[in-house]
Design a protein around this motif. Sequence first.
Motif, PDB file in Angstrom:
ATOM      1  N   MET B  27       2.735   6.159  13.493  1.00 46.92           N
ATOM      2  CA  MET B  27       2.507   5.278  13.606  1.00 46.92           C
ATOM      3  C   MET B  27       1.682   4.473  14.867  1.00 46.92           C
ATOM      4  SD  MET B  27       5.839   5.282  13.744  1.00 46.92           S
ATOM      5  CE  MET B  27       5.717   5.474  11.724  1.00 46.92           C
ATOM      6  N   CYS B  28       1.105   5.349  15.164  1.00 49.14           N
ATOM      7  CA  CYS B  28      -0.544   4.752  16.353  1.00 49.14           C
ATOM      8  C   CYS B  28      -0.755   2.672  15.461  1.00 49.14           C
ATOM      9  CB  CYS B  28      -1.916   5.432  16.083  1.00 49.14           C
ATOM     10  SG  CYS B  28      -2.765   4.746  17.178  1.00 49.14           S
ATOM     11  N   PRO B  29      -1.624   3.277  14.130  1.00 49.48           N
ATOM     12  CA  PRO B  29      -1.703   1.927  14.110  1.00 49.48           C
ATOM     13  C   PRO B  29      -1.135   0.972  13.668  1.00 49.48           C
ATOM     14  CG  PRO B  29      -1.702   3.577  12.191  1.00 49.48           C
ATOM     15  CD  PRO B  29      -1.610   4.367  12.710  1.00 49.48           C
ATOM     16  N   VAL B  30       0.356   1.319  13.195  1.00 52.81           N
ATOM     17  CA  VAL B  30       1.695   0.709  13.339  1.00 52.81           C
ATOM     18  C   VAL B  30       2.308   0.471  14.587  1.00 52.81           C
ATOM     19  CG1 VAL B  30       4.320   0.041  13.140  1.00 52.81           C
ATOM     20  CG2 VAL B  30       2.695   1.715  11.674  1.00 52.81           C
ATOM     21  N   LEU B  31       2.135   0.866  14.990  1.00 57.55           N
ATOM     22  CA  LEU B  31       2.362  -0.076  16.429  1.00 57.55           C
ATOM     23  C   LEU B  31       1.040  -0.573  17.263  1.00 57.55           C
ATOM     24  CD1 LEU B  31       4.109   2.941  18.799  1.00 57.55           C
ATOM     25  CD2 LEU B  31       5.145   0.953  18.163  1.00 57.55           C
ATOM     26  N   ALA B  32      -0.358  -0.492  17.038  1.00 54.74           N
ATOM     27  CA  ALA B  32      -1.666  -0.675  17.294  1.00 54.74           C
ATOM     28  C   ALA B  32      -1.174  -2.411  17.278  1.00 54.74           C
ATOM     29  CB  ALA B  32      -2.366  -0.304  17.985  1.00 54.74           C
ATOM     30  N   VAL B  33      -1.367  -2.477  15.893  1.00 51.57           N
ATOM     31  CA  VAL B  33      -2.368  -3.778  15.154  1.00 51.57           C
ATOM     32  C   VAL B  33      -1.571  -4.779  14.589  1.00 51.57           C
ATOM     33  CG1 VAL B  33      -4.481  -2.308  14.626  1.00 51.57           C
ATOM     34  CG2 VAL B  33      -2.808  -2.780  13.202  1.00 51.57           C
ATOM     35  N   THR B  34       0.681  -4.468  14.635  1.00 49.91           N
ATOM     36  CA  THR B  34       1.015  -5.545  14.526  1.00 49.91           C
ATOM     37  C   THR B  34       1.117  -6.562  15.425  1.00 49.91           C
ATOM     38  OG1 THR B  34       2.601  -4.012  15.228  1.00 49.91           O
ATOM     39  CG2 THR B  34       1.975  -3.876  12.538  1.00 49.91           C
ATOM     40  N   ASN B  35       0.158  -6.789  16.228  1.00 48.21           N
ATOM     41  CA  ASN B  35       0.225  -8.350  17.187  1.00 48.21           C
ATOM     42  C   ASN B  35       0.342  -9.750  16.083  1.00 48.21           C
ATOM     43  OD1 ASN B  35      -1.856  -8.006  17.073  1.00 48.21           O
ATOM     44  ND2 ASN B  35      -3.021  -7.402  19.002  1.00 48.21           N
ATOM     45  N   ALA B  36       0.098  -9.350  15.175  1.00 48.69           N
ATOM     46  CA  ALA B  36      -0.626 -10.438  14.392  1.00 48.69           C
ATOM     47  C   ALA B  36      -0.817 -10.052  12.949  1.00 48.69           C
ATOM     48  CB  ALA B  36      -1.943 -11.038  14.325  1.00 48.69           C
ATOM     49  N   VAL B  37       0.303 -10.804  11.821  1.00 48.49           N
ATOM     50  CA  VAL B  37       0.526 -10.714  10.479  1.00 48.49           C
ATOM     51  C   VAL B  37      -1.237 -10.486   9.731  1.00 48.49           C
ATOM     52  CG1 VAL B  37       1.367 -11.646   7.815  1.00 48.49           C
ATOM     53  CG2 VAL B  37       2.438 -12.600  10.192  1.00 48.49           C
ATOM     54  N   ILE B  38      -1.617 -11.456   9.943  1.00 45.84           N
ATOM     55  CA  ILE B  38      -2.846 -10.891   9.242  1.00 45.84           C
ATOM     56  C   ILE B  38      -4.112  -9.330   9.809  1.00 45.84           C
ATOM     57  CG2 ILE B  38      -4.986 -11.998  10.893  1.00 45.84           C
ATOM     58  CD1 ILE B  38      -5.764 -11.851   7.939  1.00 45.84           C
ATOM     59  N   ASN B  39      -3.483  -9.157  10.827  1.00 41.66           N
ATOM     60  CA  ASN B  39      -4.176  -7.786  11.437  1.00 41.66           C
ATOM     61  C   ASN B  39      -3.216  -7.392  10.425  1.00 41.66           C
ATOM     62  OD1 ASN B  39      -5.852  -9.454  12.805  1.00 41.66           O
ATOM     63  ND2 ASN B  39      -4.976  -8.045  14.861  1.00 41.66           N
ATOM     64  N   GLY B  40      -2.266  -6.621  10.350  1.00 43.56           N
ATOM     65  CA  GLY B  40      -1.390  -5.814  10.212  1.00 43.56           C
ATOM     66  C   GLY B  40      -1.802  -5.696   8.621  1.00 43.56           C
ATOM     67  N   LEU B 147       6.571  -5.986  10.361  1.00 36.56           N
ATOM     68  CA  LEU B 147       6.530  -5.220  11.861  1.00 36.56           C
ATOM     69  C   LEU B 147       5.682  -6.890  12.460  1.00 36.56           C
ATOM     70  CD1 LEU B 147       8.292  -3.784  13.228  1.00 36.56           C
ATOM     71  CD2 LEU B 147       5.679  -2.115  13.467  1.00 36.56           C
ATOM     72  N   SER B 148       5.260  -7.288  11.818  1.00 36.83           N
ATOM     73  CA  SER B 148       4.041  -7.783  12.287  1.00 36.83           C
ATOM     74  C   SER B 148       4.599  -9.350  12.318  1.00 36.83           C
ATOM     75  CB  SER B 148       2.242  -7.877  11.715  1.00 36.83           C
ATOM     76  OG  SER B 148       2.514  -7.631  10.012  1.00 36.83           O
ATOM     77  N   SER B 149       5.320  -9.711  10.981  1.00 31.51           N
ATOM     78  CA  SER B 149       5.813 -11.293  10.304  1.00 31.51           C
ATOM     79  C   SER B 149       7.031 -11.058  12.251  1.00 31.51           C
ATOM     80  CB  SER B 149       6.866 -10.899   9.851  1.00 31.51           C
ATOM     81  OG  SER B 149       5.936 -10.520   9.041  1.00 31.51           O
ATOM     82  N   ILE B 150       7.732 -10.223  12.221  1.00 34.51           N
ATOM     83  CA  ILE B 150       9.060 -10.288  13.056  1.00 34.51           C
ATOM     84  C   ILE B 150       7.800 -10.138  14.487  1.00 34.51           C
ATOM     85  CG2 ILE B 150      10.257  -9.088  15.046  1.00 34.51           C
ATOM     86  CD1 ILE B 150      11.055  -7.580  12.740  1.00 34.51           C
ATOM     87  N   ARG B 151       6.905  -9.479  14.562  1.00 32.51           N
ATOM     88  CA  ARG B 151       6.392  -9.599  16.760  1.00 32.51           C
ATOM     89  C   ARG B 151       5.507 -11.396  16.093  1.00 32.51           C
ATOM     90  NH1 ARG B 151       2.340  -4.870  17.168  1.00 32.51           N
ATOM     91  NH2 ARG B 151       2.916  -5.512  19.869  1.00 32.51           N
ATOM     92  N   GLU B 152       4.912 -11.578  15.301  1.00 29.77           N
ATOM     93  CA  GLU B 152       3.921 -12.832  15.571  1.00 29.77           C
ATOM     94  C   GLU B 152       4.781 -14.188  15.597  1.00 29.77           C
ATOM     95  OE1 GLU B 152       0.510 -13.261  12.546  1.00 29.77           O
ATOM     96  OE2 GLU B 152       0.560 -15.556  13.179  1.00 29.77           O
ATOM     97  N   ILE B 153       6.009 -13.823  14.559  1.00 32.28           N
ATOM     98  CA  ILE B 153       6.848 -15.150  14.599  1.00 32.28           C
ATOM     99  C   ILE B 153       7.373 -15.470  16.395  1.00 32.28           C
ATOM    100  CG2 ILE B 153       9.244 -16.235  13.787  1.00 32.28           C
ATOM    101  CD1 ILE B 153       7.965 -15.432  11.075  1.00 32.28           C
ATOM    102  N   LEU B 154       7.357 -14.375  16.352  1.00 33.85           N
ATOM    103  CA  LEU B 154       8.917 -14.171  18.099  1.00 33.85           C
ATOM    104  C   LEU B 154       7.411 -13.989  19.248  1.00 33.85           C
ATOM    105  CD1 LEU B 154      11.864 -12.036  17.541  1.00 33.85           C
ATOM    106  CD2 LEU B 154      11.867 -14.035  17.562  1.00 33.85           C
ATOM    107  N   GLY B 155       6.301 -13.492  19.302  1.00 30.62           N
ATOM    108  CA  GLY B 155       5.456 -13.649  19.786  1.00 30.62           C
ATOM    109  C   GLY B 155       4.968 -14.843  20.626  1.00 30.62           C
ATOM    110  N   ALA B 156       3.961 -15.459  19.536  1.00 31.28           N
ATOM    111  CA  ALA B 156       3.654 -16.543  19.324  1.00 31.28           C
ATOM    112  C   ALA B 156       4.275 -17.858  18.123  1.00 31.28           C
ATOM    113  CB  ALA B 156       1.948 -16.729  18.442  1.00 31.28           C
TER     114      ALA B 156
END
Lengths: 201, 205
Positions: B27-40, B147-156
């Motif tokens: 869960m740690c990397p899942v939560l921490a690095v999914t703020n952008a698709v490329i990082n995920g 996870l990162s797609s949802i976060r990047e699309i909605l967040g940025a």
Amino acid sequence: MNLSVRMVVVLTAVGLISGGLLSVVNLLTAERIELNRLKEIEDAITQVVPGTVSSQKLYEEDKFTVYASKDASGQELGYAVYASGTGFQDIIVLMFGTDPAIETINSLTILEQKETPGLGAKITDQQAFLRYWKGKDIRQPLTLRKPAVGSPEELGATEVNTITGATISSDKVMGVVNLSLERLRQIKQEGKLASGDGHVN
Amino acid sequence: MSTKSLSAEYLKGLWDENPVFRQLLGMCPVLAVTNAVINGIAMGLAASFVLILSSVVVASIKKLIPTQVRIASYIVVIATFVTVADRFMAAYFPPISKALGPYIPLIVVNCIILGRQEAFSSRNSVGRSFIDALGMSTGFVLALLVLSSIREILGAGTFLGMQVMGSWFKPWIIMILPAGAFITLGILLGIALLVEQKTRERRAS
């Protein structure tokens, strides 16, 4: 083989093989990693002192390095200062350029930061933050201008803008720049910025 | 020893035993690095590299390792591959390496990897462990991608850095902050449980 001997032998063997493999990987990548780092610094120097053709490291101490920028004819264009300091969440590493007399800032660039995404991280944004730094008068310490500003013309000669919602990050960047300028003048006065003795990048 | 067919061995990682949505591991990397698709994607690929190679190595040396020191040996093997991945990224993909920062070295303690060694590779053949690791890796990459797609699309408002939302869209900054990771993961886990429940009901009836 007796169990404890076997445990020692196995762990030692695993460790040795792993260590050997890692030293090979290090040999293969160390040079490239160092090159990446140097290239990043060079790119930043060209960015903060426009027209730079060559640069030379003049002075280095912990968290503070001064480079001299020169054009094609060897004429000194100014100093590029590489400095770091504490931000809102983690270290901010930045670079800015000044003219040779240390009177104005050419421009500022942020090399490393881990500020809040979407708020403090805007310190890397040209439109929201960095463009307001161009050509600031640095004969006096810079000060922060609180209300959101729409264009660079609204600011005084020594004022820099604050990012809405990220006053602390903006302030920390300004603090690093002000401190570095003070130090830059100090070492210049001590005559430590004479070019020629530093090694060429 | 697992007796599943090889294709079932691979497919279980995608859904039935998906490391993120079903096993709740790493869960740690899942939560921490999914703020952008490329990082995920980068984190997913780095972890996959480590997982697959560690599984193969552990499965091939499992008979030599006394049970008392197995965890220590596995960790050394895992740490070696993590360091290889870390150095390789720093040398060839410096921007991504910078964005992921300490999370690449932290793959060493990612439970998915040690978990698979302990639960699978130390008891199964090399080939089967490879398939298992491949399936788990695919499941992990897919989970990070969702996870990162949802976060990047909605967040940025962007996907892989490309603008996908119109100018009317105001980015939800919270989605790229840690809170957004918990919200998104919570909702996705809820959906996963719901789907699982429905499938079970259908099977029972």
